[in-house]
Design a protein around this motif. Structure first.
Motif, short mmCIF file in Angstrom:
data_model
loop_
_atom_site.label_atom_id
_atom_site.label_comp_id
_atom_site.label_asym_id
_atom_site.label_seq_id
_atom_site.Cartn_x
_atom_site.Cartn_y
_atom_site.Cartn_z
N GLY A 139 0.81 -1.21 0.00
CA GLY A 139 0.00 0.00 0.00
C GLY A 139 0.85 1.26 0.00
N ALA A 140 1.96 1.23 0.70
CA ALA A 140 2.88 2.37 0.70
C ALA A 140 3.45 2.57 -0.70
N LEU A 191 -5.26 -0.78 1.61
CA LEU A 191 -5.71 -1.67 2.66
C LEU A 191 -4.70 -1.58 3.81
N ASP A 192 -5.13 -1.00 4.91
CA ASP A 192 -4.29 -0.84 6.09
C ASP A 192 -2.99 -0.10 5.76
N GLN A 193 -3.14 1.04 5.09
CA GLN A 193 -1.95 1.82 4.76
C GLN A 193 -2.30 3.24 4.39
N GLY A 194 -1.37 4.15 4.69
CA GLY A 194 -1.47 5.52 4.22
C GLY A 194 -2.17 6.48 5.15
N PHE A 249 13.35 -0.31 4.97
CA PHE A 249 13.84 0.94 5.55
C PHE A 249 13.43 2.14 4.70
N GLY A 250 13.18 1.93 3.41
CA GLY A 250 12.57 2.99 2.60
C GLY A 250 11.19 3.32 3.11
N PHE A 251 10.44 2.27 3.44
CA PHE A 251 9.11 2.44 4.02
C PHE A 251 9.20 3.17 5.36
N LEU A 288 9.37 6.84 4.68
CA LEU A 288 8.33 7.53 3.91
C LEU A 288 7.57 8.51 4.79
N ASN A 289 7.33 9.67 4.24
CA ASN A 289 6.46 10.62 4.92
C ASN A 289 5.06 10.42 4.33
N GLN A 290 4.35 9.43 4.86
CA GLN A 290 3.05 9.07 4.30
C GLN A 290 2.02 10.18 4.44
N LYS A 291 2.12 10.95 5.50
CA LYS A 291 1.20 12.07 5.68
C LYS A 291 1.36 13.08 4.53
#
Length: 191
Positions: A61-62, A81-84, A170-172, A175-178
């Motif tokens: 999802g990321a 699904l369960d992400q972001g 570690f890339g995940f 991540l600045n998902q916001k």
């Protein structure tokens, strides 16, 4: 697989092994959101798919979120699904328990040492030699779901971790998902 099974009469589905996990090759260096997006774009380009409904769960999802932000014209709809919806914590205790305390230190080691460190760490992420039935039972109890053929297959055919897959992890972690979520301009369903 269970989602693809439900969609098979109406959609052509592509289930991708994430980079470095399963049969696919991974990222040899640090990974950014554009690297994740480019990986999906390259897959679609190779199959001459101009636009797709993109569904991603958890780490997938990321990657899907990154793809939708960087290549919105290629995304018809996005299903996460369960992400972001929340940032990944710097010390991810709810995801990894007490082991999470090591994440910030491991992150520093990945940044300074790189591939030699990730290759060495990969062995710590293997599932061990427990019997399949014990693993299925433990997983289903831990996440409060019933056993199914999909759970059994997922546990039986678990991907092995490699240094390249840890680069993705570690890339995940970075991540600045916001920020990505705020840049999102495609129809999105978050579950």
């Amino acid at each position: 697989m269970n989602i693809a099974h439900q969609l098979q009469e109406h959609y052509e589905t592509h289930m991708l092994d994430l980079p470095g996990m399963g049969r696919g090759s991974g990222f040899e260096e640090r990974v950014s959101s554009i690297d994740m997006a480019d990986w999906i774009k390259n897959y679609l380009d190779a199959r001459e798919i101009k636009q797709a409904v993109v569904v991603g769960h958890s780490l997938g999802g990321a990657m899907a979120l990154s793809f939708a932000v960087h290549y919105p014209e290629r995304v018809d709809k996005l299903v996460l699904l369960d992400q972001g919806h929340k940032p990944f914590p710097r010390v991810p205790v709810s995801e990894f328990g007490p082991f999470a305390i090591a994440f910030p230190l491991m992150n520093v080691m990945v940044r300074t040492i790189g591939k030699p460190f990730t290759e060495r760490m990969a062995s710590f992420f293997s599932s061990g030699d427990r019997e399949l039935e014990d693993q299925v039972d433990a997983f289903c109890k831990a996440v409060s779901i019933e056993e199914s053929e999909y759970v059994r297959l997922a546990i039986k055919d678990q991907v092995s971790m490699s240094g390249d897959s840890l680069n993705l992890m570690f890339g995940f972690y970075h991540l600045n998902q916001k920020r990505l979520w705020k840049q999102l301009h495609v129809p999105t369903y978050l579950a």
